[in-house]
Design an enzyme around this catalytic site. Structure first.
Site, mmCIF file in Angstrom:
data_model
loop_
_atom_site.group_PDB
_atom_site.id
_atom_site.type_symbol
_atom_site.label_atom_id
_atom_site.label_comp_id
_atom_site.label_asym_id
_atom_site.label_seq_id
_atom_site.Cartn_x
_atom_site.Cartn_y
_atom_site.Cartn_z
ATOM 1 N N LEU A 72 0.818 -1.213 0.000
ATOM 2 C CA LEU A 72 0.000 0.000 0.000
ATOM 3 C C LEU A 72 0.851 1.261 0.000
ATOM 4 C CD1 LEU A 72 -2.629 -1.225 2.596
ATOM 5 C CD2 LEU A 72 -2.893 -1.100 0.115
ATOM 6 N N ARG A 73 2.149 1.103 0.284
ATOM 7 C CA ARG A 73 3.142 2.188 0.236
ATOM 8 C C ARG A 73 3.085 3.167 1.401
ATOM 9 N NH1 ARG A 73 7.237 0.025 -2.037
ATOM 10 N NH2 ARG A 73 7.371 0.151 -4.306
ATOM 11 N N ASP A 313 0.511 -9.290 -6.232
ATOM 12 C CA ASP A 313 1.858 -8.751 -5.974
ATOM 13 C C ASP A 313 1.894 -7.265 -6.323
ATOM 14 O OD1 ASP A 313 4.463 -8.718 -5.123
ATOM 15 O OD2 ASP A 313 5.293 -9.508 -6.992
#
Length: 446
Positions: A72-73, A313
């Site tokens: 999700l960063r 991924d």
């Protein structure tokens, strides 16, 4: 809101249900699944009155997808992805629950970080987020984290993400501790030293002058993991198997009785090293793309159950991260909005049923997660399933629609994908029409 999903083909892989039916949703739960066949005698509850109707004629109604590998960063890499953008991408792709690895900045190795991530995700009211906690502090491979505290905070397992453990004694202790308390350790099998290349070892990597990653990088790690599992009795989930030899080792481990599950990424399931083309950094992914025999083995293993789940991924990368020479470009690709279509495409090409294509996205990944700590019982029994009384996580999609991947049209902040039409010429089957999370419409095509 009371919602009625009408005339769709309802498929629930967990129970084997496959009938044209209406699905009634009230107070966040499924209150009825009524077959359209008049002979069934099924009826909607007498007190049910739909406030909104979704016409699903010609569409498939399935459990919300469960994706076991999504970056999700946040926190730390907001320039590549924000929670809001990536969770919107999830529901646009029919994903209602996802697992995120701990390699954020800071690393998810403290309960407060886990609680904050879950709190922020819940406020957005999109897909559910299940974090993995770091197996070692800072992912440095030296000191184990406080797994009990992280579990209480909401972690569903423990992982080193993309940082292999060099010290096998630390791995042994981690598996011993996890086994004692019933935790699952999530590992991507990769030898630290052999796995430093950027392309699969073989003629193509040699011709392009790219450093290679041999299959032995995966198999050596698998042998080590299985040997330690035998002595510790730990439960392990293997992330993104990439080779034919790796598949055979997983198959043998399951036959032996080891408590192991495994997944494969959409990239490895559909692409090979030849998709690198002329150093196209969009095909710079982890694990590296291997040869066709590996791809064929992965497809067969997903069909026969050796591999349990298919994952996106999803790894959003910004423009600067990919605008570099292949070997220097950041590894990863966006995938949340492609997961459903690529599973169905695999099913079409491999002569696999739609039921199995949905099974590897719903019931099977839900089994990998098991009984999630702290989750309400009704949700724990509903993950990856459609049943009366269960939480209404539902995806409605049109299997007849065909579309082309144009990166700018993706909801994800990351626009780089090796499945872009201009790169592969690939046409995608099926498009999500609506996604419900806990009975609320989180995404719907106008």
């Amino acid at each position: 809101m009371n919602i009625l999903i009408q005339n769709g083909r309802v498929i629930d892989p967990a129970s084997g249900f496959d009938h044209v039916a209406d699905v009634a949703v009230a107070e966040g739960h499924i209150v009825a699944i009524v077959k359209s066949d008049a002979k069934s005698g099924d009826k909607l509850p007498a007190n049910f009155k739909a406030e909104q109707t979704i016409d699903a004629k010609g569409c498939i109604v399935a459990p919300g997808l469960v994706d076991l590998q999504v970056r999700l960063r946040e926190p730390g890499y907001e320039h590549e992805g924000m929670l809001a953008s990536e969770l919107m991408a999830a529901v646009a792709g029919g994903v209602t629950s996802l697992v995120c690895p701990p390699d954020t900045d800071p690393v998810l190795d403290e309960p407060g970080l886990i609680e904050m991530l879950k709190f922020r995700a819940e406020k957005l009211q999109c897909a559910r987020v299940f974090p993995l906690g770091a197996l070692t502090r800072g992912l440095k491979g030296e000191v184990l984290t406080e797994m009990s505290d992280l579990t209480d905070a909401g972690c569903v397992g423990f992982s080193q993400a993309e940082v292999p453990l060099e010290n096998t004694q630390v791995l042994q202790r981690a598996l011993q501790y996890a086994s004692t308390f019933g935790y699952t350790v999530w590992l991507r099998p990769q030898d630290m030293h052999l796995g430093k290349g950027v392309a699969a070892s073989g003629p193509l990597a040699t011709r392009l002058g790219l450093s290679g990653v041999p299959v032995a990088a995966e198999t050596i790690a698998l042998h080590t993991i299985f040997a330690l599992m035998r002595s510790t009795k730990a439960r392990v989930h293997l992330c993104r198997i990439s080779s034919a030899e790796g598949v055979e080792l997983v198959r043998a481990a399951k036959q032996e009785g080891l408590v192991v599950t495994a997944d494969v990424s959409i990239n490895s399931l559909h692409l090979t090293d030849h998709d690198i083309g002329y150093f196209d950094s969009r095909a710079r992914v982890t694990p590296v793309l291997r040869q066709q025999r590996d791809r064929d083995a992965l497809r067969a293993a997903l069909a026969d159950g050796t591999l349990d789940a298919l994952v996106s991924d999803h790894t959003p990368i910004d423009i600067d991260g990919k605008a570099l020479p292949f070997a220097e470009a950041e590894s990863g690709a966006t995938g949340l909005e492609l997961l459903l279509s690529l599973s169905l495409k695999w099913a079409q090409e491999s002569k696999v049923s739609v039921m199995r294509a949905l099974d590897v996205l719903t019931a099977q990944p839900a089994k990998v997660l098991g009984k999630v700590q702290g989750m309400p019982r009704d949700m724990s029994n509903s993950l990856g399933r459609l049943h009366v009384g269960g939480v209404a996580d539902v995806v409605v999609f049109d299997p007849a629609v065909e579309w082309q991947v144009t990166p700018d049209a993706l909801h994800s902040q990351g626009k780089h994908t090796p499945f872009a039409f201009d790169m592969t010429g690939m046409v995608m089957p099926a498009r999500v029409k609506a996604t419900l999370v806990a009975g609320r419409i989180a995404y719907r095509v106008a």
